[in-house]
Design an enzyme around this catalytic site. Structure first.
Site, PDB file in Angstrom:
ATOM      1  N   HIS A 120       0.611  -0.928   0.135  1.00  0.00           N
ATOM      2  CA  HIS A 120      -0.038   0.234  -0.196  1.00  0.00           C
ATOM      3  C   HIS A 120       0.706   1.461  -0.085  1.00  0.00           C
ATOM      4  O   HIS A 120       1.949   1.683   0.932  1.00  0.00           O
ATOM      5  CB  HIS A 120      -0.563  -0.091   1.088  1.00  0.00           C
ATOM      6  CG  HIS A 120      -2.181  -0.934   1.498  1.00  0.00           C
ATOM      7  ND1 HIS A 120      -3.342  -0.117   1.924  1.00  0.00           N
ATOM      8  CD2 HIS A 120      -2.286  -2.069   0.536  1.00  0.00           C
ATOM      9  CE1 HIS A 120      -4.231  -1.901   1.755  1.00  0.00           C
ATOM     10  NE2 HIS A 120      -3.690  -2.668   0.694  1.00  0.00           N
TER      11      HIS A 120
ATOM     12  N   TYR B 111      -8.680   4.921   8.001  1.00  0.00           N
ATOM     13  CA  TYR B 111      -9.227   5.871   9.366  1.00  0.00           C
ATOM     14  C   TYR B 111     -10.443   6.585   9.408  1.00  0.00           C
ATOM     15  O   TYR B 111     -10.048   7.863   9.076  1.00  0.00           O
ATOM     16  CB  TYR B 111      -7.789   5.702   9.553  1.00  0.00           C
ATOM     17  CG  TYR B 111      -6.206   4.857  10.182  1.00  0.00           C
ATOM     18  CD1 TYR B 111      -5.957   4.802   8.955  1.00  0.00           C
ATOM     19  CD2 TYR B 111      -6.086   4.502  11.137  1.00  0.00           C
ATOM     20  CE1 TYR B 111      -5.077   3.796   9.279  1.00  0.00           C
ATOM     21  CE2 TYR B 111      -4.952   3.519  11.402  1.00  0.00           C
ATOM     22  CZ  TYR B 111      -3.963   3.346  10.393  1.00  0.00           C
ATOM     23  OH  TYR B 111      -2.958   2.200  10.742  1.00  0.00           O
TER      24      TYR B 111
ATOM     25  N   PRO C 142      -3.256  -0.145  19.395  1.00  0.00           N
ATOM     26  CA  PRO C 142      -2.945  -0.389  17.892  1.00  0.00           C
ATOM     27  C   PRO C 142      -3.154   1.009  16.904  1.00  0.00           C
ATOM     28  O   PRO C 142      -2.793   0.439  15.479  1.00  0.00           O
ATOM     29  CB  PRO C 142      -3.405  -1.227  17.890  1.00  0.00           C
ATOM     30  CG  PRO C 142      -4.604  -1.104  18.157  1.00  0.00           C
ATOM     31  CD  PRO C 142      -4.512  -0.100  19.929  1.00  0.00           C
TER      32      PRO C 142
ATOM     33  N   LYS D  77       2.038  -0.189  14.785  1.00  0.00           N
ATOM     34  CA  LYS D  77       3.169  -0.692  15.662  1.00  0.00           C
ATOM     35  C   LYS D  77       3.868  -1.169  16.053  1.00  0.00           C
ATOM     36  O   LYS D  77       4.828  -1.503  15.906  1.00  0.00           O
ATOM     37  CB  LYS D  77       3.814   1.206  16.312  1.00  0.00           C
ATOM     38  CG  LYS D  77       3.844   2.231  15.395  1.00  0.00           C
ATOM     39  CD  LYS D  77       5.225   1.877  14.217  1.00  0.00           C
ATOM     40  CE  LYS D  77       4.468   3.353  12.734  1.00  0.00           C
ATOM     41  NZ  LYS D  77       4.949   2.666  11.914  1.00  0.00           N
TER      42      LYS D  77
ATOM     43  N   TYR E 298       4.638   5.946   9.479  1.00  0.00           N
ATOM     44  CA  TYR E 298       3.733   5.225   9.657  1.00  0.00           C
ATOM     45  C   TYR E 298       4.758   3.972   8.457  1.00  0.00           C
ATOM     46  O   TYR E 298       4.738   2.656   8.479  1.00  0.00           O
ATOM     47  CB  TYR E 298       2.622   6.110   8.660  1.00  0.00           C
ATOM     48  CG  TYR E 298       1.649   4.723   8.688  1.00  0.00           C
ATOM     49  CD1 TYR E 298       0.002   5.021   9.679  1.00  0.00           C
ATOM     50  CD2 TYR E 298       1.626   3.280   7.580  1.00  0.00           C
ATOM     51  CE1 TYR E 298      -0.539   3.892   9.022  1.00  0.00           C
ATOM     52  CE2 TYR E 298       0.439   3.104   8.047  1.00  0.00           C
ATOM     53  CZ  TYR E 298      -0.864   2.377   8.788  1.00  0.00           C
ATOM     54  OH  TYR E 298      -1.863   1.658   9.048  1.00  0.00           O
TER      55      TYR E 298
HETATM   56  P1  FAD Z   1       4.295 -11.820  21.271  1.00  0.00           P
HETATM   57  O1  FAD Z   1       3.434 -11.794  20.109  1.00  0.00           O
HETATM   58  O2  FAD Z   1       3.292 -11.545  22.453  1.00  0.00           O
HETATM   59  O3  FAD Z   1       4.950 -12.956  21.651  1.00  0.00           O
HETATM   60  C1  FAD Z   1       4.991 -13.627  22.983  1.00  0.00           C
HETATM   61  C2  FAD Z   1       4.969 -15.174  22.672  1.00  0.00           C
HETATM   62  O4  FAD Z   1       5.573 -15.436  23.943  1.00  0.00           O
HETATM   63  C3  FAD Z   1       3.662 -15.711  22.899  1.00  0.00           C
HETATM   64  O5  FAD Z   1       3.772 -16.634  21.423  1.00  0.00           O
HETATM   65  C4  FAD Z   1       3.518 -16.693  24.255  1.00  0.00           C
HETATM   66  O6  FAD Z   1       2.641 -16.961  24.078  1.00  0.00           O
HETATM   67  C5  FAD Z   1       4.799 -16.328  24.823  1.00  0.00           C
HETATM   68  N1  FAD Z   1       5.014 -16.167  26.668  1.00  0.00           N
HETATM   69  C6  FAD Z   1       3.980 -15.767  27.246  1.00  0.00           C
HETATM   70  N2  FAD Z   1       4.791 -16.140  28.573  1.00  0.00           N
HETATM   71  C7  FAD Z   1       5.629 -17.055  28.525  1.00  0.00           C
HETATM   72  C8  FAD Z   1       6.154 -18.027  29.515  1.00  0.00           C
HETATM   73  N3  FAD Z   1       6.200 -17.739  30.755  1.00  0.00           N
HETATM   74  N4  FAD Z   1       7.134 -18.841  28.354  1.00  0.00           N
HETATM   75  C9  FAD Z   1       7.002 -19.031  27.185  1.00  0.00           C
HETATM   76  N5  FAD Z   1       6.550 -18.312  26.102  1.00  0.00           N
HETATM   77  C10 FAD Z   1       5.432 -17.053  26.890  1.00  0.00           C
HETATM   78  N6  FAD Z   1      -0.452  -4.540  16.878  1.00  0.00           N
HETATM   79  C11 FAD Z   1      -0.305  -3.612  15.324  1.00  0.00           C
HETATM   80  O7  FAD Z   1      -0.013  -2.913  15.798  1.00  0.00           O
HETATM   81  N7  FAD Z   1      -1.881  -4.203  15.143  1.00  0.00           N
HETATM   82  C12 FAD Z   1      -2.600  -5.484  15.640  1.00  0.00           C
HETATM   83  O8  FAD Z   1      -3.751  -4.936  15.448  1.00  0.00           O
HETATM   84  C13 FAD Z   1      -2.445  -5.561  17.226  1.00  0.00           C
HETATM   85  N8  FAD Z   1      -3.283  -6.030  17.591  1.00  0.00           N
HETATM   86  C14 FAD Z   1      -3.108  -7.239  18.227  1.00  0.00           C
HETATM   87  C15 FAD Z   1      -4.243  -7.676  18.974  1.00  0.00           C
HETATM   88  C16 FAD Z   1      -4.080  -8.198  20.413  1.00  0.00           C
HETATM   89  C17 FAD Z   1      -4.844  -8.982  21.039  1.00  0.00           C
HETATM   90  C18 FAD Z   1      -2.590  -8.469  20.772  1.00  0.00           C
HETATM   91  C19 FAD Z   1      -2.404  -9.076  22.197  1.00  0.00           C
HETATM   92  C20 FAD Z   1      -1.856  -7.547  20.439  1.00  0.00           C
HETATM   93  C21 FAD Z   1      -2.010  -6.961  19.359  1.00  0.00           C
HETATM   94  N9  FAD Z   1      -0.808  -5.870  18.381  1.00  0.00           N
HETATM   95  C22 FAD Z   1      -1.529  -5.691  17.305  1.00  0.00           C
HETATM   96  C23 FAD Z   1       0.153  -6.101  19.058  1.00  0.00           C
HETATM   97  C24 FAD Z   1       1.063  -6.865  17.950  1.00  0.00           C
HETATM   98  O9  FAD Z   1       0.524  -7.947  17.914  1.00  0.00           O
HETATM   99  C25 FAD Z   1       2.746  -6.797  19.553  1.00  0.00           C
HETATM  100  O10 FAD Z   1       3.112  -5.572  19.532  1.00  0.00           O
HETATM  101  C26 FAD Z   1       3.453  -8.291  18.729  1.00  0.00           C
HETATM  102  O11 FAD Z   1       2.790  -9.484  18.650  1.00  0.00           O
HETATM  103  C27 FAD Z   1       4.703  -7.845  19.897  1.00  0.00           C
HETATM  104  O12 FAD Z   1       5.176  -9.415  19.188  1.00  0.00           O
HETATM  105  P2  FAD Z   1       6.007 -10.003  20.502  1.00  0.00           P
HETATM  106  O13 FAD Z   1       6.828 -10.935  19.970  1.00  0.00           O
HETATM  107  O14 FAD Z   1       7.344  -9.084  21.423  1.00  0.00           O
HETATM  108  O15 FAD Z   1       5.203 -10.954  21.799  1.00  0.00           O
HETATM  109  C1  DHB Z   2      -4.365  -3.458  10.838  1.00  0.00           C
HETATM  110  C2  DHB Z   2      -4.811  -2.649  12.712  1.00  0.00           C
HETATM  111  C3  DHB Z   2      -4.399  -1.893  12.911  1.00  0.00           C
HETATM  112  O1  DHB Z   2      -3.813  -1.232  14.267  1.00  0.00           O
HETATM  113  C4  DHB Z   2      -3.910  -0.797  12.406  1.00  0.00           C
HETATM  114  O2  DHB Z   2      -3.630   0.559  12.373  1.00  0.00           O
HETATM  115  C5  DHB Z   2      -4.023  -1.075  10.655  1.00  0.00           C
HETATM  116  C6  DHB Z   2      -3.958  -2.108  10.569  1.00  0.00           C
HETATM  117  C7  DHB Z   2      -4.919  -4.178  10.531  1.00  0.00           C
HETATM  118  O3  DHB Z   2      -4.991  -5.443  11.748  1.00  0.00           O
HETATM  119  O4  DHB Z   2      -4.795  -4.608  10.059  1.00  0.00           O
END
Ligand code: FAD
Ligand code: DHB
Length: 433
Positions: A111, A240, A332, A336, A424
């Site tokens: 995009h 948005y 969100p 980011k 962005y």
């Molecule tokens: P995570 O993806 O949370 O990975 C952490 C991992 O550690 C997981 O697999 C978990 O199972 C594992 N874990 C936890 N505790 C333990 C333990 N005790 N022992 C071993 N493993 C463990 N960001 C956006 O930009 N847009 C979105 O739309 C968006 N939607 C989201 C929706 C939800 C429900 C959530 C929770 C987050 C969302 N985010 C979104 C944020 C984005 O997904 C996260 O910032 C991203 O996943 C961060 O990656 P990470 O690897 O740091 O953490």
């Molecule tokens: C999506 C999630 C977001 O938080 C955003 O700002 C834009 C797109 C998505 O899930 O596609």
């Protein structure tokens, strides 16, 4: 214990028997197995198979550093968990560099801009024109996770899924370790370093003495109700939408699947939102004066997500280095969370590389300071996008007028639009000597 995908997918190990123990070698990772307990040793123990942990494992692999990834959940669970969808320009480039860009190149939707919609009219922010040709790519987080896991297992490097009771020990000493149970057996992984990539609810951050950390936290008085719908996206770019009834976002996963979000109460009861009510509300918030239509379709998944800004300082304690959501959360609206997690582990991989290759600890010691500069800029942007677009229940008439003026400014001033665009698509990565 399953290394890799699970049943039937154990890799062949070199087996050496001595002193009443059986030693297994798996690449350069060693398991010393006694009857009740398994001791393993690796260079970097990574807790969490989310984007932070898995990207780190591949970045380290590329420079010859051994790691073991421990994950609480099953492979299927992490590969199906619905989360983010927008990849920054730099995240896409990194996936290609790591050799995991094949499916992204085929299925990712590139995009070159987004639409900001308010007052019933759409205004395009042209990323390519404003950032010297940069773009973002829509490719679901769980697809990224599938690509990362496949690459790690193809290289025959270990991921231990369904690791229970994970805890960390000896963070202040030379040999930190991770204790956990797999298939009911107590195990200990000795490491040089532990990467805490276990997300916001993980065990790593909370293992650091609270007096060693400063927490910066803000909760927002709203959440997002998100749906996946079997409906062709009604726009080829993200929308948005700012509306008096609250914020709405139109995104997508493929030419057949839409991803849509609605601002809702932080504790919204999803049971009060039958599909017809969701569509009715979406139609109202995306309505335009020229009668643009939103395409409906069966809702295949829905859920409510809370919104917060959260930063832990510092992001390291002794031999434990936090990365991604374990250290910080962004609301969100700026898309980011995933990208910031990737930025952290790029710095961490560089720091560990400099340590193992050159014996230098300078970057490692500054890991937290280096990451936090970006973290706070991304916090600022995510807070700003959230404030710009959401309805605040306690906003005065003045606040409301100021908010609309800001939308007007962002969509009519090249300087303001460029600020949004460069954030962005992703601020440039800075690397350190
Ligand atoms: P995570 O993806 O949370 O990975 C952490 C991992 O550690 C997981 O697999 C978990 O199972 C594992 N874990 C936890 N505790 C333990 C333990 N005790 N022992 C071993 N493993 C463990 N960001 C956006 O930009 N847009 C979105 O739309 C968006 N939607 C989201 C929706 C939800 C429900 C959530 C929770 C987050 C969302 N985010 C979104 C944020 C984005 O997904 C996260 O910032 C991203 O996943 C961060 O990656 P990470 O690897 O740091 O953490
Ligand atoms: C999506 C999630 C977001 O938080 C955003 O700002 C834009 C797109 C998505 O899930 O596609």
């Amino acid at each position: 214990m399953g290394f890799g995908c699970g049943a039937g997918d154990l890799f062949s190990l070199e087996k050496l028997e001595r002193d009443g123990c059986v030693e297994y070698r798996f690449s350069s990772t060693r398991w010393l197995i006694t009857t009740a307990e398994i001791h393993m040793r690796t260079q970097v123990g990574i807790i969490g198979a989310g984007p932070a942990g898995l990207f780190l494992s591949l970045l380290l692999q590329r420079i010859g550093i051994e790691s073991v990834v421990l994950e609480l959940h099953s492979r299927q669970y992490v590969e199906e968990r619905i989360r983010a969808g927008v990849l920054e320009h730099g995240t896409v480039q990194l996936m290609r560099e790591l050799g995991i860009g094949e499916r992204l190149n085929k299925q990712g939707l590139e995009h070159g801009g987004i639409e900001l919609r308010f007052g019933g009219r759409g205004h395009r922010i042209d990323f390519r024109e404003l950032t010297g040709g940069k773009s973002v790519t829509i490719y679901a987080q769980h697809e990224v996770i599938k690509d990362l896991i496949a690459a790690r297992l193809k290289a025959k490097k270990p991921i231990i899924f369904e690791a229970q009771d994970v805890s960390v020990d000896g963070l202040g000493g030379d040999t930190p370790s991770i204790n956990f149970r797999a298939n009911g057996v107590a195990e200990k992984l000795e490491c040089d370093f532990i990467a805490g990539c276990d997300g916001f609810h993980g065990v790593c951050r909370t293992s650091i003495p609270s007096e060693a950390l400063t927490i910066y936290d803000r909760e927002y008085p709203f959440g997002w109700l998100g749906i996946l719908a079997q409906a062709p996206p009604s726009s080829h770019e993200l929308i948005y939408a700012h509306h008096d009834r609250g914020f709405a976002l139109l995104s997508m996963r493929s030419p057949e699947i839409s991803r849509l979000y609605l601002q809702c109460e932080p504790d919204e009861d999803i049971a009060q939102w039958p599909d017809a009510r969701i569509w009715e509300e979406l139609h109202k918030r995306f309505a335009t004066t020229d009668g643009g239509k939103l395409t409906e379709g069966p809702v295949i998944q829905k859920g409510v997500t809370g919104m917060r800004s959260f930063v832990t300082e510092p992001m390291q304690y002794g031999k434990l280095l936090l990365a991604g959501d374990a250290a910080h959360i962004v609301p969100p609206t700026g898309a980011k969370g995933l990208n910031l997690a990737v930025a952290d582990v790029r710095v961490l991989a560089q720091a560990l590389g400099d340590f193992y290759e050159n014996g230098k600890t300078q970057i490692l010691e500054r890991y937290s300071d280096i990451c936090l500069r970006r973290v706070w800029k991304v916090q600022r942007f995510s807070w700003w996008m959230t404030s710009l677009l959401h309805r605040f229940a306690d906003a005065s008439a003045f606040d409301h007028k100021r908010q609309v003026a800001e939308l007007d400014y962002v969509t009519s001033s090249r300087a303001a639009a460029q600020t949004l665009a460069e954030n962005y698509v992703g601020l440039p990565m800075e690397f350190y000597e």
